[in-house]
Design a protein around this motif. Structure first.
Motif, PDB file in Angstrom:
ATOM      1  N   ASN A   1     -12.915 -44.225  -5.054  1.00 52.21           N
ATOM      2  CA  ASN A   1     -12.191 -43.083  -5.593  1.00 52.21           C
ATOM      3  C   ASN A   1     -13.056 -41.824  -5.655  1.00 52.21           C
ATOM      4  O   ASN A   1     -12.559 -40.711  -5.448  1.00 52.21           O
TER       5      ASN A   1
ATOM      6  N   PRO B   1     -12.284 -39.022  -0.932  1.00 54.40           N
ATOM      7  CA  PRO B   1     -11.756 -37.688  -0.625  1.00 54.40           C
ATOM      8  C   PRO B   1     -12.697 -36.851   0.242  1.00 54.40           C
ATOM      9  O   PRO B   1     -12.273 -35.846   0.827  1.00 54.40           O
TER      10      PRO B   1
ATOM     11  N   GLN C   1      -0.397 -50.377   0.056  1.00 53.68           N
ATOM     12  CA  GLN C   1       0.162 -49.404   1.000  1.00 53.68           C
ATOM     13  C   GLN C   1       1.386 -49.964   1.725  1.00 53.68           C
ATOM     14  O   GLN C   1       2.339 -49.232   2.012  1.00 53.68           O
TER      15      GLN C   1
ATOM     16  N   SER D   1      -1.138 -44.714  -6.153  1.00 48.69           N
ATOM     17  CA  SER D   1      -1.872 -43.449  -6.114  1.00 48.69           C
ATOM     18  C   SER D   1      -1.179 -42.334  -6.896  1.00 48.69           C
ATOM     19  O   SER D   1      -1.525 -41.161  -6.752  1.00 48.69           O
TER      20      SER D   1
ATOM     21  N   HIS E   1       0.784 -40.050  -4.232  1.00 46.68           N
ATOM     22  CA  HIS E   1       0.086 -39.557  -3.043  1.00 46.68           C
ATOM     23  C   HIS E   1      -0.160 -40.662  -2.015  1.00 46.68           C
ATOM     24  O   HIS E   1      -1.127 -40.606  -1.263  1.00 46.68           O
ATOM     25  N   TRP E   2       0.725 -41.660  -1.954  1.00 46.58           N
ATOM     26  CA  TRP E   2       0.418 -42.817  -1.113  1.00 46.58           C
ATOM     27  C   TRP E   2       0.275 -42.455   0.363  1.00 46.58           C
ATOM     28  O   TRP E   2      -0.494 -43.088   1.074  1.00 46.58           O
TER      29      TRP E   2
ATOM     30  N   VAL F   1      -3.309 -41.792   1.466  1.00 45.84           N
ATOM     31  CA  VAL F   1      -4.266 -42.903   1.502  1.00 45.84           C
ATOM     32  C   VAL F   1      -4.315 -43.430   2.927  1.00 45.84           C
ATOM     33  O   VAL F   1      -3.338 -43.989   3.429  1.00 45.84           O
TER      34      VAL F   1
ATOM     35  N   ARG G   1     -10.027 -43.574   3.629  1.00 42.74           N
ATOM     36  CA  ARG G   1     -10.211 -42.125   3.488  1.00 42.74           C
ATOM     37  C   ARG G   1      -9.012 -41.559   2.763  1.00 42.74           C
ATOM     38  O   ARG G   1      -7.880 -41.978   3.000  1.00 42.74           O
ATOM     39  N   TYR G   2      -9.236 -40.617   1.831  1.00 46.15           N
ATOM     40  CA  TYR G   2      -8.154 -39.929   1.149  1.00 46.15           C
ATOM     41  C   TYR G   2      -8.010 -38.534   1.751  1.00 46.15           C
ATOM     42  O   TYR G   2      -8.982 -37.780   1.808  1.00 46.15           O
TER      43      TYR G   2
ATOM     44  N   LEU H   1      -7.517 -37.877  -4.975  1.00 50.04           N
ATOM     45  CA  LEU H   1      -6.642 -38.788  -5.711  1.00 50.04           C
ATOM     46  C   LEU H   1      -7.479 -39.945  -6.228  1.00 50.04           C
ATOM     47  O   LEU H   1      -8.654 -40.088  -5.851  1.00 50.04           O
TER      48      LEU H   1
ATOM     49  N   LEU I   1      -6.905 -44.123  -6.782  1.00 53.19           N
ATOM     50  CA  LEU I   1      -6.084 -45.328  -6.773  1.00 53.19           C
ATOM     51  C   LEU I   1      -6.288 -46.107  -8.073  1.00 53.19           C
ATOM     52  O   LEU I   1      -7.411 -46.246  -8.561  1.00 53.19           O
TER      53      LEU I   1
END
Length: 270
Positions: free
Chosen positions: A71, A75, A93, A106, A109-110, A113, A121-122, A126, A128
């Motif tokens: 996390n 990002p 996912q 998330s 914001h799935w 992901v 990678r985000y 965000l 998780l």
């Protein structure tokens, strides 16, 4: 979290899944009390060791966990995951996509992901939170560990995410006020529930559909039962299709205590 000493008790009489020689022990893991029932201490030790491995890797509240590391860094740069973390994030996912975001670890914001193999990678900042689906995964891993010891039957219950094998394990479905509504029997299956708290609050969930106070899902794996319970609880047009994906059945308790079944017409509650 450092677990406290086991709370040991004999299996409850008349459960149908216990019987002579079954031991039940409990330890605090995954933000809840985990109970494991089996016919030997060695099997239960193996089950708790599996639970502990998942807890240490996927606890979002532990800054030293693999999930916290991901996390913080995903990002900004790709993060290489363990097989365990990749499996749980991948399944999260999968259900986010199947449910069009009704299940989302998330917080909205799935789609950002990005998991390719074991590389994460985000696309946007965000965090998780896998606490629910990781609980289901931990239950599944504990059952694998129990079976490897040769134990004939067992039950793992992590705060309502449960899986039993080798015997008939009766389970009561209750309203949030603990009033019983129905009884089912778990046999080589998993069950998970999403419900209002006894005070009627639902801040621990993304919200329940109107008229639903509790949604329980039975299917083979606890990781899927946990995600599906949240999908069913939220309602929406994709509930039936998501249940059909893994041959699951949902048992929904309404505000008046009525029980409704979705999916698998051959599976009825007593």
């Amino acid at each position: 979290m450092v677990p406290q000493p086991d709370r040991r008790r004999p299996a409850a009489a008349g459960t149908g899944g216990g019987g002579a020689g079954v031991i039940t022990r409990a330890q605090p893991w995954l933000g809840t009390l985990v109970e494991i029932s089996a016919d030997s201490d060695a099997a239960i030790d193996a089950g708790f060791a599996a639970i502990a491995r998942v807890h240490r890797a996927l606890n979002a509240h532990d800054r030293g966990s693999e999930l916290s590391h991901a996390n913080r860094n995903a990002p900004h740069q790709p993060v290489r995951l363990s097989r365990m973390a990749a499996a749980v994030i991948g399944r999260a996912q999968f259900w986010a996509a199947r449910s069009d975001g009704a299940f989302d670890a998330s917080a909205g914001h799935w789609r950002a992901v990005q998991l390719t193999g074991r590389t994460l990678r985000y696309a946007v900042p965000l965090a998780l939170d896998l606490s629910g689906i990781a609980k289901g995964f931990a239950v599944d891993r504990a059952v694998v560990a129990l079976r490897r010891t040769g134990t004939r039957h067992g039950l793992v219950n992590a705060g309502g995410d449960m899986r039993g094998f080798g015997a008939a394990w009766p389970v009561s479905l209750v309203r949030p006020d603990r009033a019983p509504v129905a009884k089912i029997t778990l046999h080589d299956a998993s069950l998970a529930t999403s419900a209002l708290r006894p005070d009627g609050s639902d801040d621990h969930l993304r919200g329940l559909a109107r008229g639903i106070v509790s949604a329980s899902v039975e299917c083979r794996r606890a990781i899927d039962a946990d995600a599906l319970a949240k999908i069913v609880a939220g309602g929406g047009p994709r509930v039936a299709a998501c249940l059909d994906t893994v041959g699951a059945v949902a048992l929904v308790i309404g505000a008046g205590g009525e029980l409704t079944q979705i999916g698998n017409p051959d599976r009825l509650a007593a």
